[in-house]
Design a protein around this motif. Structure first.
Motif, PDB file in Angstrom:
ATOM      1  N   PRO A 184       2.935   6.324  13.989  1.00 16.63           N
ATOM      2  CA  PRO A 184       2.073   6.478  12.813  1.00 16.63           C
ATOM      3  C   PRO A 184       2.798   7.098  11.618  1.00 16.63           C
ATOM      4  O   PRO A 184       3.745   7.869  11.783  1.00 16.63           O
ATOM      5  CB  PRO A 184       0.960   7.416  13.300  1.00 16.63           C
ATOM      6  CG  PRO A 184       1.020   7.382  14.787  1.00 16.63           C
ATOM      7  CD  PRO A 184       2.446   7.083  15.138  1.00 16.63           C
ATOM      8  N   ILE A 185       2.342   6.740  10.445  1.00 21.71           N
ATOM      9  CA  ILE A 185       2.850   7.341   9.211  1.00 21.71           C
ATOM     10  C   ILE A 185       2.463   8.817   9.226  1.00 21.71           C
ATOM     11  O   ILE A 185       1.340   9.168   9.603  1.00 21.71           O
ATOM     12  CB  ILE A 185       2.237   6.622   7.995  1.00 21.71           C
ATOM     13  CG1 ILE A 185       2.762   5.186   7.928  1.00 21.71           C
ATOM     14  CG2 ILE A 185       2.520   7.362   6.696  1.00 21.71           C
ATOM     15  CD1 ILE A 185       1.976   4.285   7.022  1.00 21.71           C
ATOM     16  N   ILE A 186       3.364   9.690   8.812  1.00 24.23           N
ATOM     17  CA  ILE A 186       3.089  11.133   8.797  1.00 24.23           C
ATOM     18  C   ILE A 186       2.619  11.548   7.406  1.00 24.23           C
ATOM     19  O   ILE A 186       3.285  11.283   6.407  1.00 24.23           O
ATOM     20  CB  ILE A 186       4.347  11.948   9.180  1.00 24.23           C
ATOM     21  CG1 ILE A 186       4.873  11.526  10.559  1.00 24.23           C
ATOM     22  CG2 ILE A 186       4.068  13.450   9.123  1.00 24.23           C
ATOM     23  CD1 ILE A 186       3.911  11.753  11.712  1.00 24.23           C
ATOM     24  N   ILE A 187       1.463  12.199   7.361  1.00 26.53           N
ATOM     25  CA  ILE A 187       0.907  12.731   6.113  1.00 26.53           C
ATOM     26  C   ILE A 187       0.774  14.242   6.276  1.00 26.53           C
ATOM     27  O   ILE A 187       0.260  14.721   7.286  1.00 26.53           O
ATOM     28  CB  ILE A 187      -0.470  12.102   5.803  1.00 26.53           C
ATOM     29  CG1 ILE A 187      -0.335  10.581   5.631  1.00 26.53           C
ATOM     30  CG2 ILE A 187      -1.093  12.742   4.557  1.00 26.53           C
ATOM     31  CD1 ILE A 187      -1.653   9.860   5.431  1.00 26.53           C
TER      32      ILE A 187
ATOM     33  N   LEU B 252       2.530  -7.685   3.886  1.00 30.00           N
ATOM     34  CA  LEU B 252       2.904  -8.954   4.506  1.00 30.00           C
ATOM     35  C   LEU B 252       3.831  -8.767   5.706  1.00 30.00           C
ATOM     36  O   LEU B 252       4.076  -9.703   6.461  1.00 30.00           O
ATOM     37  CB  LEU B 252       3.563  -9.870   3.467  1.00 30.00           C
ATOM     38  CG  LEU B 252       2.706 -10.140   2.217  1.00 30.00           C
ATOM     39  CD1 LEU B 252       3.476 -10.962   1.205  1.00 30.00           C
ATOM     40  CD2 LEU B 252       1.397 -10.809   2.579  1.00 30.00           C
ATOM     41  N   ASP B 253       4.343  -7.543   5.900  1.00 27.15           N
ATOM     42  CA  ASP B 253       5.224  -7.234   7.024  1.00 27.15           C
ATOM     43  C   ASP B 253       4.362  -6.814   8.217  1.00 27.15           C
ATOM     44  O   ASP B 253       4.165  -5.633   8.488  1.00 27.15           O
ATOM     45  CB  ASP B 253       6.198  -6.116   6.626  1.00 27.15           C
ATOM     46  CG  ASP B 253       7.233  -5.823   7.707  1.00 27.15           C
ATOM     47  OD1 ASP B 253       7.105  -6.341   8.841  1.00 27.15           O
ATOM     48  OD2 ASP B 253       8.161  -5.044   7.417  1.00 27.15           O
ATOM     49  N   THR B 254       3.848  -7.800   8.940  1.00 26.25           N
ATOM     50  CA  THR B 254       2.918  -7.521  10.045  1.00 26.25           C
ATOM     51  C   THR B 254       3.566  -6.718  11.167  1.00 26.25           C
ATOM     52  O   THR B 254       2.895  -5.936  11.836  1.00 26.25           O
ATOM     53  CB  THR B 254       2.308  -8.827  10.602  1.00 26.25           C
ATOM     54  OG1 THR B 254       3.365  -9.726  10.935  1.00 26.25           O
ATOM     55  CG2 THR B 254       1.392  -9.488   9.577  1.00 26.25           C
ATOM     56  N   ALA B 255       4.871  -6.895  11.369  1.00 26.50           N
ATOM     57  CA  ALA B 255       5.568  -6.132  12.414  1.00 26.50           C
ATOM     58  C   ALA B 255       5.560  -4.643  12.068  1.00 26.50           C
ATOM     59  O   ALA B 255       5.332  -3.793  12.935  1.00 26.50           O
ATOM     60  CB  ALA B 255       6.989  -6.637  12.582  1.00 26.50           C
ATOM     61  N   ARG B 256       5.794  -4.306  10.800  1.00 25.03           N
ATOM     62  CA  ARG B 256       5.790  -2.892  10.368  1.00 25.03           C
ATOM     63  C   ARG B 256       4.396  -2.292  10.516  1.00 25.03           C
ATOM     64  O   ARG B 256       4.240  -1.158  10.956  1.00 25.03           O
ATOM     65  CB  ARG B 256       6.274  -2.805   8.911  1.00 25.03           C
ATOM     66  CG  ARG B 256       6.069  -1.453   8.254  1.00 25.03           C
ATOM     67  CD  ARG B 256       7.034  -0.393   8.783  1.00 25.03           C
ATOM     68  NE  ARG B 256       6.903   0.837   8.040  1.00 25.03           N
ATOM     69  CZ  ARG B 256       6.407   1.970   8.526  1.00 25.03           C
ATOM     70  NH1 ARG B 256       5.998   2.038   9.769  1.00 25.03           N
ATOM     71  NH2 ARG B 256       6.335   3.049   7.777  1.00 25.03           N
ATOM     72  N   LEU B 257       3.374  -3.066  10.134  1.00 26.45           N
ATOM     73  CA  LEU B 257       1.999  -2.572  10.280  1.00 26.45           C
ATOM     74  C   LEU B 257       1.673  -2.317  11.746  1.00 26.45           C
ATOM     75  O   LEU B 257       1.091  -1.293  12.091  1.00 26.45           O
ATOM     76  CB  LEU B 257       1.002  -3.572   9.688  1.00 26.45           C
ATOM     77  CG  LEU B 257       1.008  -3.727   8.176  1.00 26.45           C
ATOM     78  CD1 LEU B 257       0.074  -4.848   7.758  1.00 26.45           C
ATOM     79  CD2 LEU B 257       0.601  -2.434   7.500  1.00 26.45           C
ATOM     80  N   ALA B 258       2.054  -3.246  12.607  1.00 27.96           N
ATOM     81  CA  ALA B 258       1.800  -3.087  14.043  1.00 27.96           C
ATOM     82  C   ALA B 258       2.551  -1.877  14.591  1.00 27.96           C
ATOM     83  O   ALA B 258       2.040  -1.162  15.464  1.00 27.96           O
ATOM     84  CB  ALA B 258       2.197  -4.354  14.788  1.00 27.96           C
TER      85      ALA B 258
ATOM     86  N   LEU C  39       0.884  -1.160   0.000  1.00 27.01           N
ATOM     87  CA  LEU C  39       0.000   0.000   0.000  1.00 27.01           C
ATOM     88  C   LEU C  39       0.924   1.212   0.000  1.00 27.01           C
ATOM     89  O   LEU C  39       1.882   1.256   0.783  1.00 27.01           O
ATOM     90  CB  LEU C  39      -0.893   0.019   1.240  1.00 27.01           C
ATOM     91  CG  LEU C  39      -1.824   1.224   1.336  1.00 27.01           C
ATOM     92  CD1 LEU C  39      -3.031   1.030   0.427  1.00 27.01           C
ATOM     93  CD2 LEU C  39      -2.290   1.432   2.765  1.00 27.01           C
ATOM     94  N   GLU C  40       0.645   2.165  -0.882  1.00 21.19           N
ATOM     95  CA  GLU C  40       1.503   3.341  -0.996  1.00 21.19           C
ATOM     96  C   GLU C  40       0.640   4.593  -1.063  1.00 21.19           C
ATOM     97  O   GLU C  40      -0.440   4.577  -1.652  1.00 21.19           O
ATOM     98  CB  GLU C  40       2.349   3.225  -2.268  1.00 21.19           C
ATOM     99  CG  GLU C  40       3.356   4.326  -2.450  1.00 21.19           C
ATOM    100  CD  GLU C  40       4.232   4.113  -3.687  1.00 21.19           C
ATOM    101  OE1 GLU C  40       5.028   5.017  -3.982  1.00 21.19           O
ATOM    102  OE2 GLU C  40       4.114   3.058  -4.342  1.00 21.19           O
ATOM    103  N   LEU C  41       1.107   5.660  -0.427  1.00 21.79           N
ATOM    104  CA  LEU C  41       0.470   6.970  -0.542  1.00 21.79           C
ATOM    105  C   LEU C  41       1.345   7.800  -1.465  1.00 21.79           C
ATOM    106  O   LEU C  41       2.537   7.987  -1.194  1.00 21.79           O
ATOM    107  CB  LEU C  41       0.334   7.632   0.827  1.00 21.79           C
ATOM    108  CG  LEU C  41      -0.503   6.864   1.852  1.00 21.79           C
ATOM    109  CD1 LEU C  41      -0.526   7.604   3.175  1.00 21.79           C
ATOM    110  CD2 LEU C  41      -1.908   6.631   1.363  1.00 21.79           C
TER     111      LEU C  41
ATOM    112  N   PHE D 152       4.300   0.639   2.348  1.00 23.56           N
ATOM    113  CA  PHE D 152       4.647  -0.452   3.251  1.00 23.56           C
ATOM    114  C   PHE D 152       4.135  -1.777   2.721  1.00 23.56           C
ATOM    115  O   PHE D 152       3.164  -1.853   1.989  1.00 23.56           O
ATOM    116  CB  PHE D 152       4.210  -0.200   4.703  1.00 23.56           C
ATOM    117  CG  PHE D 152       2.799   0.266   4.895  1.00 23.56           C
ATOM    118  CD1 PHE D 152       1.772  -0.624   5.101  1.00 23.56           C
ATOM    119  CD2 PHE D 152       2.505   1.627   4.902  1.00 23.56           C
ATOM    120  CE1 PHE D 152       0.473  -0.183   5.301  1.00 23.56           C
ATOM    121  CE2 PHE D 152       1.216   2.069   5.111  1.00 23.56           C
ATOM    122  CZ  PHE D 152       0.196   1.161   5.309  1.00 23.56           C
ATOM    123  N   ASP D 153       4.873  -2.799   3.113  1.00 25.61           N
ATOM    124  CA  ASP D 153       4.611  -4.171   2.704  1.00 25.61           C
ATOM    125  C   ASP D 153       3.477  -4.711   3.576  1.00 25.61           C
ATOM    126  O   ASP D 153       3.606  -4.767   4.798  1.00 25.61           O
ATOM    127  CB  ASP D 153       5.903  -4.969   2.907  1.00 25.61           C
ATOM    128  CG  ASP D 153       5.791  -6.425   2.506  1.00 25.61           C
ATOM    129  OD1 ASP D 153       4.669  -6.915   2.292  1.00 25.61           O
ATOM    130  OD2 ASP D 153       6.845  -7.076   2.413  1.00 25.61           O
TER     131      ASP D 153
END
Length: 201
Positions: free
Chosen positions: A97-100, A85-91, A67-69, A82-83
């Motif tokens: 949090p991602i900065i927008i 499938l990378d559950t650690a990165r999502l957690a 998923l990409e912004l 972010f990937d």
């Protein structure tokens, strides 16, 4: 744990008059209407060709990869992807949090692979909550695809949106639940992530 309201929000919108058809293999689709030349060319563009291996059927039909912004305002070299499938990165996005950047145009891009079979009516649904209250819902059609002949991933860019702005918008973080699902209700991916709005990326 998702609430009952979340489950309803994460269901795809019903298409009037749509009735699911019996599931067919890629080989069966390839042989249908074989005499129709233009249809055969269209099916070939989806990788639906008689005698071609449909792929590993032990895998799910769809694997969501990233998923990409995307925004023209992002600084050169900066990428917000972010990937899945990378559950650690999502957690980790819950704590970091991602900065927008506030008040900018951006769009969501998703990459995915079709492993076998034909997928149709596939949608990306996103529910955004802040302090437990729903503040936004995005539902975008990915479309219909067959397995890519070279096994490559597909990329789908969604319609541009504008991020909220102002002091209130910048206070606190936003929790997002994302899902990739088809018209028949089959869920291909379901994940959670978080973002914050700021004055700069």
């Amino acid at each position: 744990m998702a609430s009952h309201d979340d489950q309803d929000d994460l269901k795809p919108s019903l298409t009037p008059g749509y009735k699911p058809t019996a599931v067919k293999t890629t080989e069966e689709y390839a042989k249908m209407d074989a005499e129709d030349e233009s249809l055969a060319r269209w099916k070939a563009s989806l990788g639906i060709v008689p005698g071609v291996n449909a792929g590993d059927t032990s895998l799910p039909k769809v694997t969501v990869l990233t998923l990409e912004l995307v925004s023209p305002t992002l600084p050169p070299g900066k990428k917000l992807a972010f990937d899945i499938l990378d559950t650690a990165r999502l957690a980790d996005t819950k704590k970091n949090p991602i900065i927008i950047k506030e008040g900018v145009e951006y769009n969501v891009r998703i990459t995915f692979k079709v492993n076998h079979s034909i997928i149709s009516g596939v949608r990306y649904i996103q529910i955004v909550k802040r302090a437990g209250l729903k503040v936004d819902k995005l539902e975008q059609m990915l479309g219909s695809y067959g397995p890519h002949p070279q096994g490559e991933a597909y990329a789908k860019n969604f319609d541009p949106e504008e991020s909220p702005s102002g002091v209130l918008a910048r206070s606190g973080s936003y929790n997002v639940r994302s899902r990739v699902v088809d018209d028949d209700g089959e869920v291909y991916a379901d994940w959670e992530w978080s973002f914050k709005l700021a004055k700069e990326w």
